[in-house]
Design an enzyme around this catalytic site. Structure first.
Site, PDB file in Angstrom:
ATOM      1  N   ASP A   6      59.180  57.511  49.850  1.00 48.17           N
ATOM      2  CA  ASP A   6      57.624  56.365  49.758  1.00 48.17           C
ATOM      3  C   ASP A   6      57.556  55.454  50.508  1.00 48.17           C
ATOM      4  OD1 ASP A   6      58.013  58.408  47.631  1.00 48.17           O
ATOM      5  OD2 ASP A   6      59.304  56.985  45.889  1.00 48.17           O
ATOM      6  N   HIS A  15      55.247  52.246  48.996  1.00 45.65           N
ATOM      7  CA  HIS A  15      55.860  50.435  49.089  1.00 45.65           C
ATOM      8  C   HIS A  15      55.245  49.842  49.957  1.00 45.65           C
ATOM      9  CE1 HIS A  15      58.931  53.064  46.943  1.00 45.65           C
ATOM     10  NE2 HIS A  15      58.326  52.827  46.304  1.00 45.65           N
ATOM     11  N   GLU A  51      53.938  62.427  43.542  1.00 45.73           N
ATOM     12  CA  GLU A  51      53.375  62.459  42.539  1.00 45.73           C
ATOM     13  C   GLU A  51      52.468  61.092  42.995  1.00 45.73           C
ATOM     14  OE1 GLU A  51      56.367  60.703  39.345  1.00 45.73           O
ATOM     15  OE2 GLU A  51      56.008  59.466  40.492  1.00 45.73           O
ATOM     16  N   GLU A 106      48.370  55.951  45.185  1.00 45.27           N
ATOM     17  CA  GLU A 106      49.187  54.768  46.152  1.00 45.27           C
ATOM     18  C   GLU A 106      49.557  55.241  47.699  1.00 45.27           C
ATOM     19  OE1 GLU A 106      52.884  52.560  43.373  1.00 45.27           O
ATOM     20  OE2 GLU A 106      53.014  54.734  43.635  1.00 45.27           O
TER      21      GLU A 106
END
Length: 279
Positions: A8, A12, A83, A87
């Protein structure tokens, strides 16, 4: 979330890059002072140079499939996964915006290229049409959006819950100006929003977790008037720091987003086109 295993990073760090782009646009002194720090974050998840001795090239992006994988170095029988597509989009949108704020063509083109491919793949693999060119009818007829896409598996769930409103919401956040290019109006109106709305109506947790604000964001694309009234009726606890879905999506941002959709509606009406409002 396994940052130490390189999970991720684009999710982030993308938030920091996006925020830095906003700061750089309005505060050139700050931008000059922290330029190299922001570029280091970009190099971590979207480094274009094979000559960089510190970071791999395009840590998360899969050039063959045209989208990112969020998982890092921990092996899984189902392969890699991603997922929250929005983002990932935000990460590359942030690079584009930072390059634009700094008038840096290399960063601007890097962000725009990754952003364009990610959006195209999201609309192909995560946004489920009917009939679907990707998924069998048994899946496409039951679901309008993918929760987690793996190398060898597709799931209608998230890592933090199986409820449908989580699945829909995670493919909307964060709510920024790029969303209209991601959420096709026809898909939202015919497929995504009706199911998202039903999922929220059937579960009080949709409001209690703050994920109802992402439903409102979708609604605004096809029904800005209805979305505005829904947004005004949301109670303050929805936007509290303790509310998981909305501790990063403020009341101001939600209402601003909905209000910004009125410009699209008015432009459509001025052109003499019939507005497609959900009633």
């Amino acid at each position: 979330f396994g940052n130490e295993f390189y999970n991720d990073h684009h999710f982030h760090y993308g938030y920091f890059v996006y925020a830095s782009a906003v700061l750089a646009k309005y505060n050139k002194t700050w931008a000059s002072l922290y330029y190299e720090d922001v570029v280091m974050l970009i190099r971590d998840y979207a480094n274009p140079s094979a000559a960089d001795p510190y970071f791999p090239t395009y840590r998360h992006f899969d050039w063959y499939l045209g989208h990112s994988w969020a998982s890092g170095i921990i092996a899984n029988p189902n392969g890699r996964n991603q997922e929250s597509t929005t983002e990932a989009i935000n990460a590359y949108y942030g690079i584009y915006l930072f390059g634009d704020a700094m008038d840096n063509d290399a960063l601007r083109h890097l962000g725009k290229s990754l952003l364009t491919m990610e959006i195209h793949s999201v609309q192909n693999y995560w946004h489920v049409d009917l009939p679907s060119p990707v998924y069998p009818p048994v899946f496409a007829s039951a679901h309008t959006v993918v929760g987690i896409l793996w190398s060898n598996l597709v799931q209608f769930q998230t890592f933090f819950g199986v409820q449908g409103f989580f699945v829909h919401g995670i493919q909307v956040l964060p709510v920024t100006a790029i969303l209209p290019l991601v959420l096709r109006k026809s898909w939202v109106q015919e497929r995504a929003f009706p199911q998202f709305h039903q999922e929220c109506e059937n579960a009080t947790a949709c409001q209690n977790t703050g994920f109802i604000t992402f439903m409102v964001a979708e609604q605004a694309i096809v029904d800005p008037v209805g979305a505005w009234h829904t947004a005004l009726e949301l109670p303050p606890p929805v936007f509290s720091a303790g509310c998981g879905g909305c501790n990063g999506n403020s009341m101001t941002n939600t209402r601003y987003w909905v209000a910004s959709r009125f410009s699209s509606l008015l432009a459509s009406q001025k052109r003499g086109k019939r507005s497609n409002l959900v009633t």
